[in-house]
Design an enzyme around this catalytic site. Sequence first.
Site: not given
Ligand code: PHB
Length: 392
Positions: A75, A203, A295, A299, A387
Amino acid sequence: MAHRRTKVAIVGAGPAGLLLGALLARHNIDAVIVEQRSAEYVLSRIRAGVLEQTTVDLLREAGVVDRCLQEGLTHDGIELSFDGGLHRIDFRALTGKHVTVYGQTEVTHDLMQSRARGNLTTDYEAEDVRIEGFNGEHPVVRYVKSGVVQELTCDFIAGCDGYHGICRASVPPEAISTFEKVYPFGWLGVLADVPPVRHELIYANHERGFALCSQRSKTRSRYYVQCSLDDQVDQWSDDAFWDELRRRLPAEIAEAVTTGPSIEKSIAPLRSFVAEPMRFGRLFLAGDAAHIVPPTGAKGLNLAATDVGYLAQGLVEYYHEGSAAGLDQYSARCLSRVWKAERFSWWFTSLMHRFPEAGAFGSRLQQAELAYLVGSRSASSALAENYVGLPL
Ligand code: PHB
Ligand code: APR
């Protein structure tokens, strides 16, 4: 009673313990892993799935990178949704780097297979695990396995037993400082065998609360919505979840979401937590045993991986070069990286979620910051470089 000796006793067979075991095996350092759950139970836990390049490099060093390279998805950015619109943060353009989407479950599976191939010992379903003597020269891990008391003597103990483990709890309170922030909401997550709505993660900041569109593969999606800490999973039908998710996304994305039956649904609280230091004599804490991040930004697994990367390096120097320098630096090296990831995870969480106490002023500030973030190359770069992972 059964007695055994090893160089490094690893408590916990989550990603931290398993990766440490694999790195040590590559360098011919004898280690035994003691895990209280069954292998099936460990594999059934659904966690995040975004790997920094540093983590992929450590999997390579551990000899377990093949399936991640074949099946992981590269990605080059993420999308932020707010105010009805979508804005892309282009990691490749801003940092030259990318992330790899590959589930923690898959990482765990690959590490377990590699342990099995190497005939390395993992004692699953160990009961009543205790650690002793780490302040002296002869640490011991004691536990009960199939009714027999086991005594594992070692040079070092690696406490990789997660947030609720016994290693951090075995340190006298006066020797440890903890820092904590608990957030006033949780994440309701659904895993479903449906194609992801977009190629990249979204997001979303929305007045009804945060939402995240993530994925595990081209045919498996992971979605989350911010929920109340009072919510119970069984109150959330699949239909209610999909409806809530779509309400929090821009119309064209909401229409494109493929829904389907959930194969896993759970609520996770959000917490920031750090324990200092990460070393106590011959005990080293690593991963969730030492720190938790919310989450947002994924990280947790990456921090666990860099901790054990530093620890493995220190142990290799100790056994193969007769130098304790790496072990002496372990805690400080980890914590400097940990606190930067704590800051980023806290910031990204604060920016994207609805906080009950923030009020109208707080939400205007969020809107202004989001507009600034996508409009300024410097601000976008700051997000992107955190990130994809700060350099070691
Ligand atoms: C997930 O795919 O579970 C996931 C991905 C990105 C995040 C948190 C969880 O920031
Ligand atoms: N004795 C032995 N094992 C234990 C004990 C104990 N007393 N207590 C806990 N464990 C085991 C747990 O069953 C679990 O398998 O330790 C393991 C810890 O694994 P994780 O919780 O996955 O922690 P870690 O390996 O540090 O991985 C960090 O997991 O929680 C996510 O966001 C986090 O992705 C990150 C990653």
